[in-house]
Design a protein around this motif. Structure first.
Motif, short mmCIF file in Angstrom:
data_model
loop_
_atom_site.label_atom_id
_atom_site.label_comp_id
_atom_site.label_asym_id
_atom_site.label_seq_id
_atom_site.Cartn_x
_atom_site.Cartn_y
_atom_site.Cartn_z
N GLU A 179 -9.96 7.66 4.99
CA GLU A 179 -8.57 8.13 5.06
C GLU A 179 -7.81 7.77 3.79
O GLU A 179 -7.10 8.60 3.21
CB GLU A 179 -7.89 7.52 6.29
CG GLU A 179 -6.41 7.85 6.40
CD GLU A 179 -5.70 7.00 7.45
OE1 GLU A 179 -4.46 6.93 7.41
OE2 GLU A 179 -6.40 6.38 8.30
N TYR A 180 -7.99 6.53 3.32
CA TYR A 180 -7.25 6.07 2.14
C TYR A 180 -7.73 6.79 0.88
O TYR A 180 -6.93 7.13 0.00
CB TYR A 180 -7.39 4.56 1.99
CG TYR A 180 -6.61 3.75 3.01
CD1 TYR A 180 -5.75 4.38 3.90
CD2 TYR A 180 -6.75 2.37 3.09
CE1 TYR A 180 -5.04 3.64 4.84
CE2 TYR A 180 -6.03 1.62 4.02
CZ TYR A 180 -5.19 2.26 4.90
OH TYR A 180 -4.48 1.52 5.83
N GLY A 202 -9.07 0.76 0.68
CA GLY A 202 -10.10 1.70 1.10
C GLY A 202 -11.49 1.13 0.94
O GLY A 202 -12.34 1.24 1.83
N LYS A 208 -11.09 4.41 8.19
CA LYS A 208 -9.86 4.08 7.47
C LYS A 208 -10.10 4.12 5.96
O LYS A 208 -9.24 4.56 5.19
CB LYS A 208 -9.34 2.70 7.88
CG LYS A 208 -7.99 2.35 7.28
CD LYS A 208 -7.44 1.04 7.81
CE LYS A 208 -6.86 1.21 9.20
NZ LYS A 208 -6.11 0.01 9.65
N LYS A 252 0.81 -1.23 0.00
CA LYS A 252 0.00 0.00 0.00
C LYS A 252 0.84 1.27 0.00
O LYS A 252 0.39 2.33 -0.46
CB LYS A 252 -0.97 0.01 1.19
CG LYS A 252 -0.28 0.13 2.54
CD LYS A 252 -1.32 0.13 3.66
CE LYS A 252 -0.66 0.27 5.02
NZ LYS A 252 -1.63 0.21 6.12
N LEU A 301 -3.86 0.69 -2.44
CA LEU A 301 -4.42 1.58 -1.41
C LEU A 301 -5.92 1.81 -1.66
O LEU A 301 -6.73 1.81 -0.73
CB LEU A 301 -3.67 2.91 -1.42
CG LEU A 301 -3.98 3.87 -0.27
CD1 LEU A 301 -3.46 3.31 1.05
CD2 LEU A 301 -3.37 5.24 -0.53
N TYR A 302 -6.28 2.00 -2.93
CA TYR A 302 -7.69 2.20 -3.28
C TYR A 302 -8.52 0.96 -2.92
O TYR A 302 -9.59 1.08 -2.31
CB TYR A 302 -7.82 2.50 -4.77
CG TYR A 302 -9.26 2.59 -5.22
CD1 TYR A 302 -9.99 3.76 -5.06
CD2 TYR A 302 -9.92 1.48 -5.78
CE1 TYR A 302 -11.33 3.84 -5.45
CE2 TYR A 302 -11.24 1.55 -6.16
CZ TYR A 302 -11.94 2.72 -5.99
OH TYR A 302 -13.26 2.78 -6.36
#
Length: 322
Positions: free
Chosen positions: A85-86, A67, A82, A56, A63-64
């Motif tokens: 946040e991502y 999320g 979280k 990530k 990362l997506y």
């Protein structure tokens, strides 16, 4: 046959996993993400989560996906904060590698603000983010955001049906099946645009052929009101047999509430045809059965009351009281 297909699928999956493992050993950075995505598509969320977590810091695609998984609780306990946040990291990044993900991230973040999940509810912020994600109707942007804006403006207080029509038009032009059905209804009743029955039928018929249940339900109503009873009854019978709303939502990528409405409308008019013996042989017992199905649908999908025409609801209630 199913067993053979399952065996073939298992063999192909094993081969893909083997090739990706070799690419990882050879130092291919993309292979890490592809392996996680392979697990994700198979529904192996625990394995996908573990793989995405490893990369990530260096892969915005991972990362997506993380999320999404944290927001929806896939392979992990739900953690919408979280997830938010991502998505914010992606939106605020200046990296060229994050650029192609910003539309989807903005759409999802808008959804978070609209639902008040993982962040404080704000229609204004949801609207702002969806407009970013929709990018003036750019076909490479989030078509989901374009369609969502159409729904947002048609239900906001006050409504802005002209904006709703604009965004549904953009989404429809970019392939949205959901917006195509809604556009047909807007043309049919002159909502946000001058009434145009020809354009309405073109939209509704094409959307119906593509599997839009909402459009199909409105076509049944159109045929019934114009006394094409045989056509209305035959079409309605096929639609009324759809009982797995969630499965249809996944197949067509349409909202369950609109699918449920389409099924409810078709079921209601099939019951009317059976009750009155128009377009089909009269059968009071079958009519009663179909009326009860509509009643159950209205209770299960109570949000339907927000989108069904008031005259339609009143008509149904008066019949049920007899």
């Amino acid at each position: 046959m199913k067993q053979c297909l399952h065996f073939l699928h298992t063999a192909l999956f094993a081969r893909a996993e083997e090739l990706l493992a070799k690419r990882i050993i050879d130092g291919d950075p993309l292979a890490y993400f592809l392996q996680g995505q392979l697990y994700f598509e198979e529904g192996w969320y625990d394995e996908a989560l573990a793989q995405f977590e490893k990369i990530k810091e260096m892969d915005f695609q991972a990362l997506y996906q993380l999320g999404v998984m944290y927001y929806d609780g896939l392979g992990t306990k739900e953690d919408p904060e979280k997830g938010v946040e991502y998505m914010k990291i992606i939106i605020n990044s200046n990296s060229p590698k994050a650029r192609h993900l910003k539309y989807a991230a903005a759409y999802n973040l808008g959804r978070s603000y609209f639902e008040g999940c993982g962040v404080k509810h704000s229609d204004k912020e949801a609207e702002r983010l969806w407009i970013i994600a929709a990018d003036h109707g750019n076909p490479k942007a989030s078509v989901k955001a374009q369609s969502t804006l159409g729904m947002f403006y048609s239900t906001s207080n006050p409504k802005d049906l002209k904006k709703a029509f604009f965004w549904h038009s953009e989404a429809c032009g970019n392939g949205s099946l959901e917006s195509q059905g809604i556009l047909g209804v807007m043309y049919l009743y002159g909502q946000g645009i001058r009434q145009n029955t020809k354009a309405a039928l073109e939209c509704l018929k094409e959307a119906a052929e593509r599997g839009n249940i909402y459009a199909q339900g409105h076509l049944v109503e159109y045929y019934y009101k114009r006394k094409f009873y045989t056509k209305a009854a035959a079409f309605a019978r096929r639609i009324a047999e759809n009982d797995n709303i969630d499965m249809l939502a996944k197949i067509t990528d349409c909202l369950p509430v609109y699918i449920a409405k389409g099924v409810a409308m078709a079921t209601f008019y099939l019951a009317r045809c059976l009750q009155l013996g128009v377009g089909i042989q009269q059968d009071q017992a079958a009519a009663k059965n179909y009326y009860s199905r509509v009643s159950v649908s209205l209770q299960v999908h109570s949000v339907l009351l927000l989108v069904l025409p008031i005259d339609w609801i009143n008509k149904f209630v008066s019949i049920c009281r007899r």
